[in-house]
Design a protein around this motif. Structure first.
Motif, short mmCIF file in Angstrom:
data_model
loop_
_atom_site.label_atom_id
_atom_site.label_comp_id
_atom_site.label_asym_id
_atom_site.label_seq_id
_atom_site.Cartn_x
_atom_site.Cartn_y
_atom_site.Cartn_z
N ARG A 224 0.83 -1.21 0.00
CA ARG A 224 0.00 0.00 0.00
C ARG A 224 0.86 1.26 0.00
O ARG A 224 0.36 2.34 -0.31
CB ARG A 224 -0.94 -0.01 1.21
CG ARG A 224 -2.11 -0.98 1.06
CD ARG A 224 -3.06 -0.89 2.24
NE ARG A 224 -2.46 -1.44 3.45
CZ ARG A 224 -2.53 -2.72 3.81
NH1 ARG A 224 -3.18 -3.58 3.05
NH2 ARG A 224 -1.97 -3.14 4.92
N ARG A 248 -1.52 -11.12 -3.68
CA ARG A 248 -1.61 -10.29 -2.47
C ARG A 248 -0.95 -8.94 -2.68
O ARG A 248 -1.44 -7.90 -2.22
CB ARG A 248 -0.98 -11.04 -1.29
CG ARG A 248 -1.22 -10.41 0.07
CD ARG A 248 -1.19 -11.45 1.18
NE ARG A 248 -0.03 -12.32 1.07
CZ ARG A 248 1.15 -12.08 1.63
NH1 ARG A 248 1.31 -10.98 2.35
NH2 ARG A 248 2.15 -12.92 1.51
N ASN A 252 -2.86 -5.20 -2.51
CA ASN A 252 -2.40 -4.17 -1.58
C ASN A 252 -1.98 -2.87 -2.26
O ASN A 252 -1.82 -1.85 -1.59
CB ASN A 252 -1.23 -4.69 -0.74
CG ASN A 252 -1.66 -5.69 0.31
OD1 ASN A 252 -2.82 -5.74 0.69
ND2 ASN A 252 -0.73 -6.50 0.79
#
Length: 592
Positions: A224, A248, A252
Motif C-alpha cells: 500500500r 496479495r 495491496n
C-alpha cells in the motif's frame, strides 16, 4: 554464443554500450537503444531475470513497438558483463541502490525527468523494482512487473531454513539453480539460447537468496506504500515462483491505476514465452496509457487522517482486554522489561527517560553493553542488538555520509556552511559527523526541547573543545516563527529522528515551512524517516515514550508521504540512503 536473436542486442537495432558508476564506485554495464524519433517521449528501463543479463531482454525493444522511447537494459551486479563474483552482491539492498543509481544516471545523461521513466522488470528484477519503488518512492510514470519472484519454489522441505542455518555456521555460499530452460518457456529458440549463453550463470549467493525472501515479504505486506501506476503480469503455469504473494501484492497496491493479467499456460519467462506477444501487448498498452495522460501522483500528505498507516496506528492504540491471551502476554512482557531494567543499563535508561528519548538514543549510539554483572551485560547486549537499534546505528552512519556530502556540495558552490539541527538530542551523531567531515562548517547550532538533552549536548561540546564553532539551545522544533528568525540562516538544516515520533502531519508541515522560510535557494535539508519497522506492535505494547511514560505508539510514514511533505515545503529531493532492512531512511533535498 546465444543462438536466439531475441537475446542478441544487435537484433533490436544499434545499441550503445556503456557503464555507470554505482554509489560504491563499481562500474556496471548497460545497453542503450536511442529513440527513433527526434526527441524521446520517455525512457524505458528493462530489468532481467535472476541468473541472466540485459541482452536477454533486448528483444523487447523491438517487440514493445515503442520507437518514441529510449530503452536501457543493465547487467546487474554479478551478472552478464558487469563485474563481481557471479550471482553475488553484498546485499539485496545494495542491488536496489544500484538500480537507484542507474535511474539517476539515465535521468542525468538522457535529460529525463523521473516522471519520464517506465520500468519493465521480470522475476528477481521485478522484486528489485518493487523494492526500489517502495523504499525510495521515485515518481516514475509506470511499473510493469512480470512474474515477480516474491516467493521462489525451492521444493526441498525446509530449504530456506537450511540455507539460513548453513550460512550462519559456514558463512556465505552459493546455491545453483535447479530450473531447466524447458520449464522457463515453451519457445525452443529461448530454450536453446538459455542453455548455450555463456553469460547466464546458475549460481546465486546464499545471502541474496535469503534477502530476496525477506525483502519480498516486506514489500508484499506493505505494498500500500507503492503509489505509482503498476501492471502485474502473472504466468499461469509458473514452475519457479508462487502465485499467492503476487496476487496479495496486487490487492495491496494503493494507486487506482493498476492492472493484473494472469496468462494461461505461461511458464516463468513471461516476456520470453512462445506466446509472449500477449504479455507484450498488455505492457505496451499500459505504458502508452500512462504516458498519454499527465502524471497524476497520488497525494498522501493527509495519510495521518485517512490511510492504512493511520488505521495501523489506531489498531496499536486499542488496548487488549487484560484477561485475554494477548493482554496477558503483553502484561508479562512489560513486567519482564521492568525486571530486566534492574540489571541492564540500556533498559533502565529507556524505562526512566523513554525508549525514544535522546538519552536512550545516545546510549544506543555508544553501543557498549553495561549492567549488573555478566548477566546484566548479556541482557544489555541483547537489548542493543535489537534490529531497531541496529537500524538506528546505521542511520547515524548514513547521516554522517550525507552531512559530509552536503558540506562539500556547499563549499563547491561557494556558499557558507552554517548548520542547524532542530532536534539534536544529545548531539552525538552530528558532532561525530562534523569531526569526520573533510569540510568543517562555519557554525553549528544545535537545538532540543528537553533540558536534559540541552545540558548533555552543551557538556559534549565543551568536552570536544568546539565552543567557538558549536552552540546548543533549548527550542521548539515545531515553532515556525522561531525557526524563521534563526540567525545566521542555515545553509544545511538537519531533522533526524524527530518527525517519526509525531503522527500529525500538520506539525511536520509547520516545522518544514519554518525551515523553508529561513533557508535561501540552494540550501540543503537532511531529513530522516521510518517507513517500516518489524517490531511496531512490540514497541506499542511494551515500550514507553519520553512523553510522560505513555505508550510509544508510532504511525509510520511511507517514504512517498514524507517526500511529498518535504516537496510541498519547497524542497527537491536529491538522494536517499536506506538500511538493509528498509527501516530507516536518510534523505537530502535542496531548497528550490
Amino acid at each position: 554464443m546465444s543462438t536466439d536473436p531475441s537475446s542478441n542486442p544487435a537484433a533490436s537495432g544499434a545499441a550503445r554500450e556503456d557503464t555507470f558508476a554505482t554509489n560504491d564506485g563499481t562500474e556496471l554495464f548497460y545497453r542503450q537503444w536511442p529513440a527513433r524519433s527526434g526527441k524521446p517521449k520517455g525512457a524505458i528501463v528493462l530489468l532481467h531475470r535472476g541468473h541472466e543479463h540485459g541482452g536477454r531482454v533486448a528483444h523487447l525493444v523491438e517487440e514493445l513497438g515503442l520507437g518514441d522511447f529510449t530503452f536501457y537494459a543493465w547487467d546487474a551486479r554479478g551478472h552478464g558483463r558487469s563485474p563481481g563474483e557471479r550471482g553475488y552482491s553484498p546485499s539485496f539492498a545494495t542491488s536496489v541502490r544500484d538500480l537507484d543509481s542507474f535511474v539517476k544516471h539515465i535521468c542525468e545523461t538522457g535529460g529525463f525527468a523521473i516522471e519520464d521513466i517506465a520500468v519493465v522488470a521480470q522475476s528477481v528484477g521485478a522484486v528489485l523494482a518493487a523494492t526500489w519503488v517502495h523504499d525510495y518512492a521515485p515518481r516514475i510514470r509506470a511499473l510493469v512487473l512480470a512474474s515477480p519472484a516474491f516467493s521462489v519454489k525451492l521444493y526441498v522441505p525446509f530449504a530456506r531454513e537450511g540455507i539460513w542455518l548453513w550460512q550462519k555456521l559456514k558463512g556465505q555460499f552459493f546455491v545453483n539453480s535447479y530450473v531447466k530452460a524447458k520449464f522457463l518457456t515453451h519457445d525452443p529458440a529461448r530454450i536453446a539460447s538459455f542453455d548455450n549463453d555463456p553469460l547466464v550463470t546458475r549460481a546465486i549467493a546464499s545471502n541474496i537468496l535469503l534477502d530476496l525472501y525477506t525483502n519480498a515479504e516486506r514489500v508484499v505486506d506493505d505494498a500500500r506504500a507503492i503509489i505509482v501506476p503498476t501492471q502485474l503480469l502473472i504466468s499461469g503455469s509458473d514452475w519457479v515462483v508462487r502465485h499467492e504473494p503476487q496476487h496479495r501484492f496486487y490487492e495491496n497496491l494503493a494507486h487506482p491505476l493498476k492492472e493484473r493479467h494472469v496468462l494461461k499456460g505461461f511458464y516463468h519467462d513471461t516476456l520470453g514465452e512462445k506466446e509472449r506477444a500477449i504479455a507484450v501487448a498488455h505492457a505496451r498498452r499500459f505504458i502508452l496509457a500512462c504516458f498519454d495522460a499527465e502524471p497524476a501522483p497520488l497525494d498522501v500528505t493527509n495519510a495521518h487522517q485517512t490511510g492504512f498507516t493511520r488505521d495501523e496506528q489506531d489498531r496499536l492504540s486499542s488496548p487488549h482486554d487484560l484477561l485475554s491471551l494477548k493482554g496477558l502476554y503483553w502484561a508479562i512482557y512489560r513486567s519482564s522489561i521492568r525486571f530486566s531494567a534492574l540489571f541492564s543499563k540500556g533498559l533502565k535508561t529507556g524505562v526512566e527517560t523513554g525508549f525514544d528519548s535522546g538519552s536512550t538514543l545516545d546510549y544506543v549510539y555508544e553501543n557498549e553493553p553495561r549492567g549488573m554483572g555478566p548477566g546484566g551485560r548479556l541482557i544489555d547486549k541483547q537489548f542493543l542488538n535489537a534490529i531497531g537499534w541496529r537500524g538506528i546505528r546505521q542511520r547515524k552512519l548514513h547521516l554522517q555520509e550525507l552531512i559530509g556530502f552536503a558540506l562539500a556540495r556547499l563549499r563547491d558552490a561557494g556558499r557558507t556552511t552554517h548548520i542547524l539541527d532542530i532536534a539534536a538530542g544529545h548531539g552525538r551523531y552530528i558532532l561525530d559527523a562534523i569531526a569526520k567531515a573533510d569540510v568543517k562548517p562555519a557554525s553549528v547550532r544545535l537545538q532540543d526541547y528537553a533540558p536534559i538533552n540541552v545540558d548533555a549536548g552543551r557538556k559534549s561540546i565543551a568536552e570536544r573543545g568546539i565552543q567557538d564553532m558549536a552552540s546548543f539551545h533549548q527550542a521548539d522544533a515545531f515553532d515556525a516563527e522561531q525557526l524563521t528568525a534563526i540567525q545566521p540562516a542555515p545553509d544545511l538544516a538537519i531533522v533526524s529522528g524527530l518527525y517519526e515520533l509525531f503522527p500529525d502531519n500538520a506539525l511536520i508541515k509547520r516545522s518544514l515551512d519554518g525551515l523553508a522560510t529561513s533557508m535561501q535557494s540552494g540550501s540543503l535539508l537532511i531529513y530522516t524517516n521510518q517507513p517500516w519497522h518489524p517490531q511496531l506492535e512490540m514497541i506499542a505494547r511494551a515500550l514507553t515514550s519520553h512523553r510522560g511514560g505513555e505508550a510509544w505508539i508510532m504511525r509510520r510514514r511511507t517514504q512517498a508521504e514524507m517526500d511529498q511533505l518535504v516537496a510541498a515545503a519547497g524542497f527537491k529531493k536529491i538522494d536517499q540512503l536506506v538500511d538493509e532492512w528498509g527501516i530507516f531512511t536518510v534523505s537530502i533535498a535542496e531548497r528550490t
